[in-house]
Design an enzyme around this catalytic site. Structure first.
Site, PDB file in Angstrom:
ATOM      1  N   LYS A 193       0.856  -1.186   0.000  1.00 20.94           N
ATOM      2  CA  LYS A 193       0.000   0.000   0.000  1.00 20.94           C
ATOM      3  C   LYS A 193       0.892   1.237   0.000  1.00 20.94           C
ATOM      4  O   LYS A 193       1.373   1.681   1.044  1.00 20.94           O
ATOM      5  CB  LYS A 193      -0.919  -0.009   1.223  1.00 20.94           C
ATOM      6  CG  LYS A 193      -2.039   1.012   1.149  1.00 20.94           C
ATOM      7  CD  LYS A 193      -3.036   0.651   0.063  1.00 20.94           C
ATOM      8  CE  LYS A 193      -4.189   1.635  -0.007  1.00 20.94           C
ATOM      9  NZ  LYS A 193      -5.132   1.310  -1.084  1.00 20.94           N
ATOM     10  N   SER A 384      -8.520   0.246  -4.888  1.00 21.72           N
ATOM     11  CA  SER A 384      -8.721   0.423  -3.454  1.00 21.72           C
ATOM     12  C   SER A 384     -10.219   0.549  -3.170  1.00 21.72           C
ATOM     13  O   SER A 384     -10.976  -0.353  -3.464  1.00 21.72           O
ATOM     14  CB  SER A 384      -7.922   1.624  -2.949  1.00 21.72           C
ATOM     15  OG  SER A 384      -7.732   1.539  -1.550  1.00 21.72           O
TER      16      SER A 384
END
Length: 592
Positions: A193, A384
Site C-alpha cells: 500500500k 482500493s
C-alpha cells in the site's frame, strides 16, 4: 486598515464583475434554450460520422451545468461506444472520420474506443484516422494505440509517432516535510500500500517498485499487442518497435506504423473521394438520435467517478467526486424501481474514504441480495475503495489496462508542532476527555492513540478482505495473495479472480442482458440514475448551490497532483482506502 479596505473593494468589485458575466451568460443561454432541442438534424440517408478526440470525451455530463441545462451535448463514453455499436448496424452510415492526437486519453479508455472501432469495422464500415502528431498534444502511446483500430492512419509530414513505452513516476516529499517541520505519523495495511510512501520515504520502496514494475510491464504488453497486430506481426515485433521509438514521420511510414503522410486538407479530400454523396455528421449528434423502443427493458446506469467521500459540495463547478450520498441513493432508487431489471455501475475512481466506500458497498450488496443484478464496468481506474464498491457485483468487467486492486488501507495524521515552532506560533488549550486530542495536528500520538490507529487499520483491512472474498467467492488465502495493497491491471486481475471479463461498456451491457435472460441482440434502455432534469431551471438551481458553497474559491485551486496531496494531508484522520498518485511520464513536443 485603509489598505485592507482597499483590497476588500477590489475583491468585491471583481466578484461583482464575475457575477454580471455569469448573469449575462445565463440570459444568453435562456434565449437559446427554446431552439436548442430541435437543433440536431435527422441522420442523412448517406452519412459519414466524424469524431474529434480533441473535443473531449467524458464519462458523464453530470458535472457540466450547460449540458445539465440541455444547452450543449458533450460526447460521453456511453455515447461513443454504444453509438458506434448502433452505427455499425445502420445502413445509412458508411464510415467514420477520426481525428486524434490531442487531448487526455488514458490507456484503458484508448483500448475501449479501439475495440469499438474494430467492432464497427467488422460490420463492413471503414475508419480513416488522421493526426498532426502522436505525442505533442497528448500521450503518443495511447493515441497511437487507439489509431490502430482504424483501417488507415494518416500523419502530417512534420509530425511524429511518440511510441516510447510507458513510465510511471511517484513524487516523494519526505525531505521537504522534514525541512519545514512536518512529522508524518501514519501506518498502512499492508506492505504494497504505497499511498504513504510519498510522504515517508525518499525513493520507491522495494515492494512498491516490484508491484509497479509488474503493472507497467502488463500495460506495455497490451500496447505491444496492438502495435504488433497493426504491422502484421506479434507482440514481440510490437515491443521491438516500441523500444526503437519515438519515430519521425518518414521512419514511421517505413516501419508501417502509418499508411500515408499528408496534411489535413488532403485527408479531407480523400474522405470526399470515398464518400462523395455522404453528409458529415458528428458521432455525438448521432448518439443523441438513438431511441430504443419504449417497452425495452430498462438497465440503470449509475456512475461512480473520482475520489470517494461522504458528500459532495453540491456545486456543478467543483471537482468530480464519488460521493456516498448521491451514489448510494442512485443505487437504492434503481434497486427499488420495478421498471429497472439490472444495474450497470460504471466506476472510475482511485478510492478514498473507507466509510463512504462502505456506504456504497452496502447498496451494491443489497441489490444482489434482492435479486437485481449489478454489473460493474471499470474505466481507467477502479482501485482500493474503487474496487471495494465493485466487489459484491454479479459481474465485474474491466479493460486489460484498467488499474485496479490496491486492496489495502492507510491512516494517521500530520503533526505540525515543529513547523509552528519555526514560525514562532504557539498553541495552548484545554480539553475534557483523555483522548480528546487524538486527532490534533499539534501533538504526537500518545501510546494509546497509536494503538487505537493500529487496531482501526487491522479491523478495516480485515473487513475489506472479508467482503472482497465474499463478493468474489474466494477463500481468505486467495484474497490475501492478491491483496496487501497490490495494484493490478485488468488483465492480471482477470487471471487472479478479481475481474470476470475483459471489455468495456458494450461487454458490460451484454453481461447485464445475459443476467436478466435477454437475447444478446435484444434492445435495452439505459437510464441514468440519478435522473437529473435536463432544463434551464436545473442549471439555475445548480448555480445557486455553487454560490452557497463559495465556488469562487475554485479559482485558487491547484492542479491534480496538489488535490491528491490535499486528500492525503487533510485534517481528517479517518482510515482511507485509496491508491497512491501515479504520474505518467510524458514526452514533451518539440517547439521551433
Amino acid at each position: 486598515m485603509a489598505f485592507f479596505r482597499w483590497i476588500g473593494r477590489i475583491l468585491i468589485g471583481a466578484l461583482a464583475g464575475i457575477g454580471l458575466l455569469v448573469i449575462a451568460a445565463i440570459l444568453l443561454a435562456s434565449s437559446a434554450w427554446r431552439d436548442f432541442s430541435n437543433r440536431i438534424e435527422p441522420v442523412p440517408e448517406q452519412t459519414l460520422l466524424t469524431l474529434d478526440l480533441g473535443d473531449g470525451v467524458s464519462e458523464t455530463n453530470a458535472g457540466d451545468p450547460f449540458a445539465l441545462a440541455g444547452l450543449t451535448h458533450n460526447l460521453t463514453m456511453a455515447d461513443l461506444v454504444l453509438g458506434l455499436e448502433a452505427a455499425g448496424k445502420d445502413p445509412r452510415v458508411k464510415g467514420l472520420a477520426l481525428k486524434l492526437g490531442s487531448g487526455d486519453l488514458p490507456l484503458a479508455r484508448a483500448e475501449e474506443i479501439r475495440d469499438a472501432l474494430k467492432a464497427f469495422r467488422a460490420q463492413g464500415k471503414f475508419v480513416l484516422a488522421f493526426a498532426e502528431s502522436f505525442g505533442e498534444a497528448g500521450d503518443g502511446n495511447t493515441h497511437y494505440l487507439l489509431a490502430t483500430g482504424a483501417d488507415e492512419i494518416w500523419l502530417q509530414p512534420s509530425g511524429d509517432v511518440g511510441l516510447t513505452g510507458l513510465r510511471l513516476e511517484t513524487p516523494f516529499f519526505k525531505d521537504t516535510l522534514d525541512m519545514i517541520g512536518v512529522s508524518v505519523q501514519m501506518d498502512r495495511r499492508k506492505e504494497f500500500k504505497g499511498a504513504i510512501d510519498s510522504l515517508t520515504a525518499n525513493s520507491m520502496p522495494a515492494p512498491q517498485r516490484e508491484n509497479l514494475q509488474q503493472l507497467v510491464d502488463s500495460m506495455t504488453a497490451t500496447l505491444a499487442d496492438g502495435v504488433g497486430e497493426r504491422i502484421g506481426g506479434d507482440a514481440a515485433a510490437g515491443r521491438a518497435l516500441i523500444d526503437q521509438g519515438p519515430f519521425l514521420a518518414a521512419d514511421a511510414l517505413k516501419a508501417k506504423l502509418v499508411d500515408r503522410l499528408a496534411y489535413r486538407d488532403e485527408f479531407e479530400a480523400e474522405l470526399d473521394r470515398r464518400t462523395s454523396k455522404a453528409v458529415r455528421y458528428s458521432l455525438a449528434d448521432y448518439a443523441a438520435t438513438l431511441r430504443p423502443p419504449e417497452d425495452a427493458p430498462q438497465i440503470a446506469l449509475v456512475h461512480g467517478l473520482g475520489p470517494i467521500q461522504l458528500a459532495a459540495d453540491g456545486s456543478p463547478f467543483g471537482d468530480v467526486v464519488m460521493d456516498a450520498k448521491t451514489v448510494s441513493e442512485a443505487l437504492r432508487d434503481a434497486r427499488e424501481d420495478s421498471k429497472v431489471k439490472a444495474i450497470l455501475f460504471r466506476i472510475d475512481s482511485p478510492g478514498g474514504s473507507y466509510v463512504a466506500a462502505d456506504t456504497i458497498w452496502r447498496e451494491v450488496a443489497r441489490a444482489r441480495e434482492e435479486g437485481k443484478p449489478v454489473v460493474v464496468s471499470m474505466g481507467s481506474v477502479a482501485a482500493s475503495g474503487g474496487y471495494f464498491v465493485a466487489a459484491p457485483a454479479a459481474a465485474i468487467v474491466a479493460e486489460p489496462s484498467t488499474i485496479t486492486g490496491s486492496i489495502g488501507v492507510f491512516g494517521g495524521k500530520f503533526v505540525l508542532s515543529d513547523l509552528w515552532a519555526k514560525l514562532g506560533v504557539t498553541f495552548d488549550g484545554v480539553q475534557a476527555g483523555t483522548n480528546a486530542g487524538i486527532d490534533s495536528a499539534n501533538e504526537d500520538y500518545s501510546y494509546a492513540g497509536w494503538q487505537h490507529l493500529q487496531t482501526s487499520l487491522d479491523s478495516i483491512y480485515q473487513d475489506f478482505v472479508t467482503k472482497v472474498g465474499a463478493g468474489r467467492k474466494l477463500d481468505a488465502d486467495a484474497v490475501e495473495r492478491v491483496a496487501k495493497g497490490q495494484v493490478w491491471t485488468g488483465m492480471d486481475a482477470a487471471a487472479n479472480g478479481l475481474v470476470d471479463k475483459l471489455g468495456g461498456l458494450t461487454t458490460a451491457v451484454a453481461e447485464a442482458r445475459r443476467a436478466i435472460g435477454l437475447a444478446p441482440d435484444a434492445p435495452v434502455r439505459l437510464v441514468n440514475f440519478p435522473q437529473e432534469p435536463h432544463d434551464l431551471t436545473s442549471f439555475l438551481e445548480q448555480f445557486a448551490k455553487a454560490a452557497e458553497m463559495r465556488q469562487f474559491a475554485v479559482l485558487a485551486r491547484l492542479g491534480r497532483m496538489a488535490a491528491s496531496l490535499e486528500r492525503l494531508v487533510g485534517s481528517d484522520s479517518g482510515v482511507r482506502a485509496e491508491m497512491a498518485p501515479l504520474l505518467p511520464a510524458s514526452r514533451l513536443g518539440s517547439n521551433p
